[in-house]
Design a protein around this motif. Structure first.
Motif, PDB file in Angstrom:
ATOM      1  N   SER A  27       0.729  -1.353  -0.148  1.00  0.00           N
ATOM      2  CA  SER A  27       0.020   0.124  -0.015  1.00  0.00           C
ATOM      3  C   SER A  27       0.742   1.197   0.075  1.00  0.00           C
ATOM      4  O   SER A  27       0.646   2.100  -0.729  1.00  0.00           O
ATOM      5  N   ILE A  28       1.817   1.285   0.853  1.00  0.00           N
ATOM      6  CA  ILE A  28       2.888   2.356   0.794  1.00  0.00           C
ATOM      7  C   ILE A  28       3.550   2.731  -0.525  1.00  0.00           C
ATOM      8  O   ILE A  28       3.801   3.538  -1.058  1.00  0.00           O
ATOM      9  N   GLU A  29       3.979   1.288  -1.138  1.00  0.00           N
ATOM     10  CA  GLU A  29       4.569   1.508  -2.441  1.00  0.00           C
ATOM     11  C   GLU A  29       3.628   2.197  -3.643  1.00  0.00           C
ATOM     12  O   GLU A  29       3.934   2.969  -4.339  1.00  0.00           O
ATOM     13  N   ARG A  30       2.348   1.854  -3.470  1.00  0.00           N
ATOM     14  CA  ARG A  30       1.346   2.257  -4.506  1.00  0.00           C
ATOM     15  C   ARG A  30       1.152   3.673  -4.145  1.00  0.00           C
ATOM     16  O   ARG A  30       0.785   4.467  -5.143  1.00  0.00           O
ATOM     17  N   GLU A  31       1.178   4.079  -3.013  1.00  0.00           N
ATOM     18  CA  GLU A  31       1.111   5.454  -2.542  1.00  0.00           C
ATOM     19  C   GLU A  31       2.198   6.646  -2.568  1.00  0.00           C
ATOM     20  O   GLU A  31       2.069   7.628  -2.731  1.00  0.00           O
ATOM     21  N   MET A  32       3.378   5.890  -2.961  1.00  0.00           N
ATOM     22  CA  MET A  32       4.682   6.786  -2.864  1.00  0.00           C
ATOM     23  C   MET A  32       4.598   7.814  -3.874  1.00  0.00           C
ATOM     24  O   MET A  32       4.964   8.949  -3.647  1.00  0.00           O
ATOM     25  N   PRO A  33       4.182   7.460  -5.241  1.00  0.00           N
ATOM     26  CA  PRO A  33       4.093   8.915  -6.032  1.00  0.00           C
ATOM     27  C   PRO A  33       3.422  10.110  -5.397  1.00  0.00           C
ATOM     28  O   PRO A  33       3.721  11.140  -5.733  1.00  0.00           O
ATOM     29  N   ALA A  34       2.085   9.663  -4.829  1.00  0.00           N
ATOM     30  CA  ALA A  34       1.505  11.016  -4.199  1.00  0.00           C
ATOM     31  C   ALA A  34       2.089  11.538  -2.916  1.00  0.00           C
ATOM     32  O   ALA A  34       2.078  12.674  -2.614  1.00  0.00           O
ATOM     33  N   ILE A  35       2.826  10.698  -2.231  1.00  0.00           N
ATOM     34  CA  ILE A  35       3.775  11.056  -0.993  1.00  0.00           C
ATOM     35  C   ILE A  35       4.671  11.897  -1.600  1.00  0.00           C
ATOM     36  O   ILE A  35       4.934  13.050  -1.113  1.00  0.00           O
ATOM     37  N   LEU A  36       5.661  11.443  -2.684  1.00  0.00           N
ATOM     38  CA  LEU A  36       6.500  12.150  -3.114  1.00  0.00           C
ATOM     39  C   LEU A  36       6.098  13.735  -3.793  1.00  0.00           C
ATOM     40  O   LEU A  36       6.964  14.675  -3.607  1.00  0.00           O
ATOM     41  N   ALA A  37       4.909  13.760  -4.303  1.00  0.00           N
ATOM     42  CA  ALA A  37       4.367  14.814  -4.923  1.00  0.00           C
ATOM     43  C   ALA A  37       4.251  15.842  -3.764  1.00  0.00           C
ATOM     44  O   ALA A  37       4.253  17.111  -3.819  1.00  0.00           O
ATOM     45  N   ASP A  38       3.580  15.264  -2.585  1.00  0.00           N
ATOM     46  CA  ASP A  38       3.335  16.163  -1.504  1.00  0.00           C
ATOM     47  C   ASP A  38       4.593  16.838  -0.876  1.00  0.00           C
ATOM     48  O   ASP A  38       4.701  17.701  -0.402  1.00  0.00           O
ATOM     49  N   ARG A  62       2.040  26.513  -8.181  1.00  0.00           N
ATOM     50  CA  ARG A  62       1.059  26.156  -8.926  1.00  0.00           C
ATOM     51  C   ARG A  62       1.306  24.745  -9.700  1.00  0.00           C
ATOM     52  O   ARG A  62       0.451  23.903  -9.724  1.00  0.00           O
ATOM     53  N   ARG A  63       2.554  24.420 -10.025  1.00  0.00           N
ATOM     54  CA  ARG A  63       2.957  23.382 -10.814  1.00  0.00           C
ATOM     55  C   ARG A  63       3.089  22.012  -9.813  1.00  0.00           C
ATOM     56  O   ARG A  63       2.458  20.990  -9.983  1.00  0.00           O
ATOM     57  N   ALA A  64       3.568  22.576  -8.704  1.00  0.00           N
ATOM     58  CA  ALA A  64       3.604  21.360  -7.416  1.00  0.00           C
ATOM     59  C   ALA A  64       2.105  20.747  -6.905  1.00  0.00           C
ATOM     60  O   ALA A  64       1.863  19.815  -6.866  1.00  0.00           O
ATOM     61  N   ARG A  65       1.188  21.860  -7.167  1.00  0.00           N
ATOM     62  CA  ARG A  65      -0.081  21.742  -6.485  1.00  0.00           C
ATOM     63  C   ARG A  65      -0.635  20.824  -7.701  1.00  0.00           C
ATOM     64  O   ARG A  65      -1.507  19.878  -7.246  1.00  0.00           O
ATOM     65  N   ARG A  66      -0.643  20.998  -9.022  1.00  0.00           N
ATOM     66  CA  ARG A  66      -1.154  20.417 -10.072  1.00  0.00           C
ATOM     67  C   ARG A  66      -0.594  18.961  -9.935  1.00  0.00           C
ATOM     68  O   ARG A  66      -1.219  17.997 -10.078  1.00  0.00           O
ATOM     69  N   ARG A  67       0.825  18.890  -9.884  1.00  0.00           N
ATOM     70  CA  ARG A  67       1.277  17.376  -9.544  1.00  0.00           C
ATOM     71  C   ARG A  67       0.573  16.611  -8.498  1.00  0.00           C
ATOM     72  O   ARG A  67       0.383  15.402  -8.644  1.00  0.00           O
ATOM     73  N   VAL A  68       0.458  17.340  -7.219  1.00  0.00           N
ATOM     74  CA  VAL A  68      -0.242  16.573  -6.147  1.00  0.00           C
ATOM     75  C   VAL A  68      -1.675  15.974  -6.615  1.00  0.00           C
ATOM     76  O   VAL A  68      -2.029  14.964  -6.342  1.00  0.00           O
ATOM     77  N   LEU A  69      -2.494  16.934  -7.268  1.00  0.00           N
ATOM     78  CA  LEU A  69      -3.762  16.743  -7.693  1.00  0.00           C
ATOM     79  C   LEU A  69      -3.821  15.455  -8.542  1.00  0.00           C
ATOM     80  O   LEU A  69      -4.461  14.399  -8.498  1.00  0.00           O
ATOM     81  N   ALA A  70      -2.640  15.690  -9.709  1.00  0.00           N
ATOM     82  CA  ALA A  70      -2.737  14.586 -10.693  1.00  0.00           C
ATOM     83  C   ALA A  70      -2.421  13.155 -10.020  1.00  0.00           C
ATOM     84  O   ALA A  70      -2.971  12.106 -10.285  1.00  0.00           O
ATOM     85  N   GLU A  71      -1.590  13.066  -9.145  1.00  0.00           N
ATOM     86  CA  GLU A  71      -0.855  11.900  -8.536  1.00  0.00           C
ATOM     87  C   GLU A  71      -2.069  11.475  -7.504  1.00  0.00           C
ATOM     88  O   GLU A  71      -2.325  10.224  -7.181  1.00  0.00           O
ATOM     89  N   ARG A  72      -2.853  12.248  -6.983  1.00  0.00           N
ATOM     90  CA  ARG A  72      -4.229  11.842  -6.163  1.00  0.00           C
ATOM     91  C   ARG A  72      -5.187  11.311  -7.001  1.00  0.00           C
ATOM     92  O   ARG A  72      -5.750  10.236  -6.589  1.00  0.00           O
ATOM     93  N   ARG A  73      -5.339  11.817  -8.138  1.00  0.00           N
ATOM     94  CA  ARG A  73      -6.348  11.332  -9.233  1.00  0.00           C
ATOM     95  C   ARG A  73      -5.909  10.034  -9.600  1.00  0.00           C
ATOM     96  O   ARG A  73      -6.523   8.927  -9.864  1.00  0.00           O
ATOM     97  N   GLU A  74      -4.761   9.797  -9.999  1.00  0.00           N
ATOM     98  CA  GLU A  74      -4.049   8.708 -10.615  1.00  0.00           C
ATOM     99  C   GLU A  74      -4.176   7.453  -9.223  1.00  0.00           C
ATOM    100  O   GLU A  74      -4.528   6.160  -9.621  1.00  0.00           O
ATOM    101  N   LEU A  75      -3.804   7.807  -7.985  1.00  0.00           N
ATOM    102  CA  LEU A  75      -4.009   6.900  -6.868  1.00  0.00           C
ATOM    103  C   LEU A  75      -5.461   6.396  -6.779  1.00  0.00           C
ATOM    104  O   LEU A  75      -5.679   5.293  -6.727  1.00  0.00           O
TER     105      LEU A  75
END
Length: 87
Positions: A27-38, A62-75
């Motif tokens: 589960s942590i491995e799956r969430e890692m891209p979202a964690i790194l974006a945060d 703005r770029r970092a916030r968009r990346r967080v939202l994109a990673e959360r959407r993908e997750l």
């Protein structure tokens, strides 16, 4: 005088049982891209603490916030695909 007794044995007695399970590690491995974006978003915000944000800082945020939202959407999409639901 009362001696100070450590509770080291009591605290570490259950250390073997406190290790994460394979499911938790997956589960942590799956969430890692979202964690790194945060983390990147937090780093970007921390950089702007010592000065007034300029236009370049605003773009980075703005770029970092968009990346967080994109990673959360993908997750969310990966999670719903795994469970068979719709996101």
């Amino acid at each position: 005088m009362n001696p100070i007794v450590t509770v080291q044995d009591a605290v570490t007695a259950f250390a073997d049982f406190m290790e994460p399970t394979n499911a938790e590690l997956d589960s942590i491995e799956r969430e890692m891209p979202a964690i790194l974006a945060d983390v990147i978003l937090l780093d970007t915000l921390i950089i702007t603490l010592d000065h007034t944000p300029n236009e370049l800082d605003a773009r980075r945020i703005r770029r970092a916030r968009r990346r967080v939202l994109a990673e959360r959407r993908e997750l969310a999409n990966r999670t719903s695909d795994a469970t068979g639901g719709a996101a």
